[in-house]
Scaffold this active site. Structure first.
Site, PDB file in Angstrom:
ATOM      1  N   PHE B 158       0.357  -1.065  -0.945  1.00 56.89           N
ATOM      2  CA  PHE B 158       0.381   0.272  -0.118  1.00 56.89           C
ATOM      3  C   PHE B 158       1.118   1.241  -0.204  1.00 56.89           C
ATOM      4  O   PHE B 158       0.285   1.678  -0.409  1.00 56.89           O
ATOM      5  CB  PHE B 158      -0.824   0.032   1.304  1.00 56.89           C
ATOM      6  CG  PHE B 158       0.246   0.588   2.481  1.00 56.89           C
ATOM      7  CD1 PHE B 158      -0.232   1.937   2.871  1.00 56.89           C
ATOM      8  CD2 PHE B 158       0.569  -0.455   2.633  1.00 56.89           C
ATOM      9  CE1 PHE B 158       0.155   2.064   4.165  1.00 56.89           C
ATOM     10  CE2 PHE B 158       1.494  -0.265   4.302  1.00 56.89           C
ATOM     11  CZ  PHE B 158       1.231   1.305   5.054  1.00 56.89           C
ATOM     12  N   LYS B 182      -1.396  -6.794  -9.047  1.00 53.39           N
ATOM     13  CA  LYS B 182      -2.454  -7.254  -7.958  1.00 53.39           C
ATOM     14  C   LYS B 182      -1.690  -5.784  -6.864  1.00 53.39           C
ATOM     15  O   LYS B 182      -1.036  -6.003  -6.214  1.00 53.39           O
ATOM     16  CB  LYS B 182      -2.163  -8.547  -7.711  1.00 53.39           C
ATOM     17  CG  LYS B 182      -3.877  -8.192  -6.107  1.00 53.39           C
ATOM     18  CD  LYS B 182      -3.453  -9.591  -4.948  1.00 53.39           C
ATOM     19  CE  LYS B 182      -2.616  -8.588  -4.224  1.00 53.39           C
ATOM     20  NZ  LYS B 182      -3.758  -7.397  -4.069  1.00 53.39           N
ATOM     21  N   SER B 235       5.594  -7.574   4.036  1.00 53.14           N
ATOM     22  CA  SER B 235       6.415  -7.241   5.346  1.00 53.14           C
ATOM     23  C   SER B 235       6.779  -8.672   5.220  1.00 53.14           C
ATOM     24  O   SER B 235       6.925  -9.166   4.252  1.00 53.14           O
ATOM     25  CB  SER B 235       5.403  -7.453   6.314  1.00 53.14           C
ATOM     26  OG  SER B 235       4.337  -8.909   6.420  1.00 53.14           O
ATOM     27  N   CYS B 291      10.205   1.398   3.159  1.00 51.87           N
ATOM     28  CA  CYS B 291      10.717   0.367   4.016  1.00 51.87           C
ATOM     29  C   CYS B 291      12.082   1.026   4.447  1.00 51.87           C
ATOM     30  O   CYS B 291      12.826   0.135   4.462  1.00 51.87           O
ATOM     31  CB  CYS B 291      10.768  -0.886   3.378  1.00 51.87           C
ATOM     32  SG  CYS B 291      11.539  -0.794   1.665  1.00 51.87           S
ATOM     33  N   GLU B 395      10.505  -3.720  13.803  1.00 55.99           N
ATOM     34  CA  GLU B 395       9.503  -2.358  12.283  1.00 55.99           C
ATOM     35  C   GLU B 395       8.689  -2.415  12.785  1.00 55.99           C
ATOM     36  O   GLU B 395       7.115  -2.679  12.950  1.00 55.99           O
ATOM     37  CB  GLU B 395       9.575  -3.502  11.128  1.00 55.99           C
ATOM     38  CG  GLU B 395       8.755  -2.003   9.710  1.00 55.99           C
ATOM     39  CD  GLU B 395       8.841  -2.919   8.288  1.00 55.99           C
ATOM     40  OE1 GLU B 395       8.217  -3.671   8.937  1.00 55.99           O
ATOM     41  OE2 GLU B 395       9.389  -2.344   7.585  1.00 55.99           O
TER      42      GLU B 395
END
Lengths: 148, 495
Positions: B158, B182, B235, B291, B395
């Site tokens: 996202f 996707k 993730s 990230c 994280e």
């Protein structure tokens, strides 16, 4: 309000240039005898807008400090007001010169603050200042000739 | 400053783009909400497995002809796509701000980064060249021909709705493969726009497909026998335990770019003003949802330097303007949704509980403009953070800076390398020796020297090591070309 982001800085530059371009246009309308002399200055403003936008859209990436590159006060850089022309052409040209000075200062300060943070942008600002300072000298020479 | 006009004025009903057609999904449609305003901007489908299968089938059918299309012809379509993306630049950027929440400068940056990947892939006639060796034995020649493999799936997160699919898809199609993208179901609009541009550019039907959906659609791609490879960004638990594992089980190639905990080391000889400006972007840009965002700040230096430096960081951070990203004066937007905000707040609570000192609390932020605070969280700074504690090690994916101290560079490196992630660590210094030492020894796929966001340009691979990456080759640049092609070697003799 203090300008801090690249987007704000670019929009402010566009506003200064647009107003100055319109100011030259208004002088030319009111005093047609100076229109041809001032036309290149108005075109110069349009070119500066194009140069700044091209550089911004070309180098902006998520990795540079676009959100934290300036601390500039807009009130330090008064813009020309095309809707408030003075009574005589000499004064109008003098006001244009003041506005040119103001824009040069803006670009100088913007370049200084964003150096190292906005990739290619400070170099573009520097180049515009060089070009505008040359134009300003021409404008001042023209104003002096008019007054004489 | 004025608020820029939003391109999405009415909620858009999203359809899939399959085989060159806009196809209605029979799956449930979920509301997509602008996280800053709370307004609905789209209804996006959770595509069924059958619909994902239809996209894979369309891609499979398109593959033979596309593979035979000369690379130079494929590149010309990509040039056309790049041109259309430039024309749509501002629209694309504002859509990102609407669907994700990031500031307009950040969105434009994302647009540029995405387009740069299309630009690089336009070089495919050169990039895809193989190798030739004459007389490997007497009268025998041998060559390597990079060969496309078929259909690839691109599963995107996202946080960069426009750019991240473009780390893969342009390279896949440039090299003669077909793709099914996707996007994240939280941010479907950017890839919906990309599909529109792909259609306008004139790509043959089935070469570039976009199917919307969530985890179930991703699973359908993962399990589909005709999909030869997957690129994934997300993730670590999903990337390692689901994507990497399932690709291994089903014999697919895989790039899984995963989570991070990035350390930014500040040496006492750094250029303080520019370091702090870079830190603002690194820690709080994109509201910390990237990230490559720095999470831990390791300060090397004596007490005097430390106090002065941290004081200035807190001061600068406390002046960050938080609000709707289409307001040009805003420096930080909201988190993508309330759930993500709640998750970050849990980390802040854990930091307090575990004894870190809260220097700046973002939990009740002041906003520029009148917007619901549902997804907004201000920048937060802790000091005295133990690198092994919850907020020091895990994280967070939000605007939280954990400050820790090190006696010298060696200790800073030890602290940094002890963390299991290795995505993007940086050093700020004016000492070349320290910079070299850091770059040489730090265990990180992307390394910054006086750079806060260590994002490689499109013509370099997007690195990642340790728990931040699973696979061999990376997205972007030459790595992507290799990932999307098989090195077919031909050895030839004529009697």
């Amino acid at each position: 309000m203090t300008l801090r982001t690249a987007s704000e800085g670019i929009s402010f530059a566009r506003e200064l240039e647009t107003r100055l371009g319109a100011f030259y246009g208004a002088i030319g309308e009111r005093w047609p005898e100076v229109r041809d002399v001032l036309a290149p200055f108005a075109a110069g403003s349009a070119k500066c807008i194009a140069d700044v936008q091209r550089a911004y859209y070309g180098v902006i990436t998520d990795a540079i400090e676009g959100g934290f590159c300036f601390e500039l006060e807009p009130t330090d850089y008064p813009a020309a007001d095309p809707s408030a022309l003075p009574e005589d052409v000499e004064e109008a040209v003098a006001q244009a010169a003041v506005a040119e000075e103001s824009i040069c200062r803006f670009y100088e300060d913007a370049a200084e603050q964003s150096r190292g943070l906005l990739a290619d942008m400070p170099r573009i600002f520097d180049r515009i200042v060089l070009r505008r300072r040359a134009a300003l000298a021409e404008l001042k020479a023209f104003a002096a000739k008019k007054e004489a | 400053m004025a608020i820029l006009e939003a391109p999405i004025q009415e909620p858009k009903h999203i359809r899939n783009y399959i085989g060159g057609e806009w196809v209605e999904s029979s799956g449930e449609h979920r509301e997509v909400v602008n996280p800053a305003t709370g307004g609905t901007i789209a209804h996006a489908p959770q595509s069924t497995d059958e619909e994902v299968g239809r996209a894979v089938q369309a891609a499979t059918e398109a593959f033979p002809a596309w593979r035979q299309t000369p690379p130079v012809a494929r590149a010309r379509l990509l040039f056309r796509l790049k041109e259309l993306m430039e024309e749509a630049f501002e629209r694309a950027s504002r859509i990102q701000t609407q669907e994700h929440g990031k500031t307009i400068d950040e969105s434009r940056g994302e647009s540029r980064r995405g387009i740069e990947n299309v630009e690089v892939s336009c070089g495919v006639p050169s990039l895809m060249q193989g190798a030739y060796a004459q007389d490997v034995a007497s009268g025998i020649d041998e060559w390597l021909a990079p060969t496309p493999l078929g259909v690839y799936g691109v599963i995107a997160p996202f946080n960069f709705p426009w750019m991240i699919p473009l780390w893969s898809a342009p390279y896949a199609v440039a090299t003669g493969n077909c793709v099914v993208v996707k996007p994240s179901d939280e941010v479907p609009l950017s890839q919906d726009l990309v599909a529109e541009l792909v259609e306008e550019a004139g790509f043959p039907p089935g070469v570039w497909n976009v199917v919307h959906g969530g985890a179930s659609s991703a699973s359908a791609l993962l399990d589909h026998p005709d999909v030869v490879g997957i690129t994934f960004v997300g993730s670590t638990p999903i990337g390692r335990d689901v994507i990497y594992k399932r690709c291994g089980e089903t014999g697919k190639r895989v790039i899984a770019q995963c989570g991070a905990k990035n350390f930014l080391t500040v040496m006492p000889d750094c250029d303080i003003d520019r370091t702090i400006a870079a830190m603002m972007t690194s820690f709080f840009g994109n509201a910390g949802q990237r990230c490559l965002a720095a999470a831990n700040c390791v300060v090397v230096g004596d007490d005097r330097f430390y106090k002065d430096f941290v004081g200035r960081v807190v001061d600068r951070t406390s002046r960050i303007r938080l609000g709707y990203g289409l307001d040009e004066s805003v420096q930080m937007g909201p988190l993508r949704d309330a759930g993500k905000k709640a998750n970050v707040v849990r980390y802040i609570d854990a930091g307090i509980r575990e004894g870190a000192k809260l220097l700046l609390d973002g939990r009740e932020p002041a906003l520029v403009g009148d917007y619901p605070d549902t997804c907004f969280l201000g920048p937060t700074i802790f000091e005295g953070v133990d690198p092994g504690s919850t907020i020091g090690a895990e994280e967070i994916f939000g605007p939280v800076m954990s400050v820790m101290r090190a006696a010298d560079l060696d200790e800073a490196l030890r602290i940094t390398n002890r963390n299991p992630y290795g995505n993007g660590h940086s050093i700020f210094t004016q000492d070349g020796r320290a910079a070299r030492e850091f770059a040489y020894n730090v265990e990180s796929g992307n390394v910054g020297i006086n750079i806060g966001i260590t994002a490689p340009m499109a013509f370099f691979p997007f690195g990642g090591m340790k728990d931040s990456f699973f696979g061999v080759l990376h997205t972007q640049g030459a790595d992507a070309i290799r990932f999307f092609t098989e090195s077919k070697v031909v050895i030839q003799r004529w009697f």
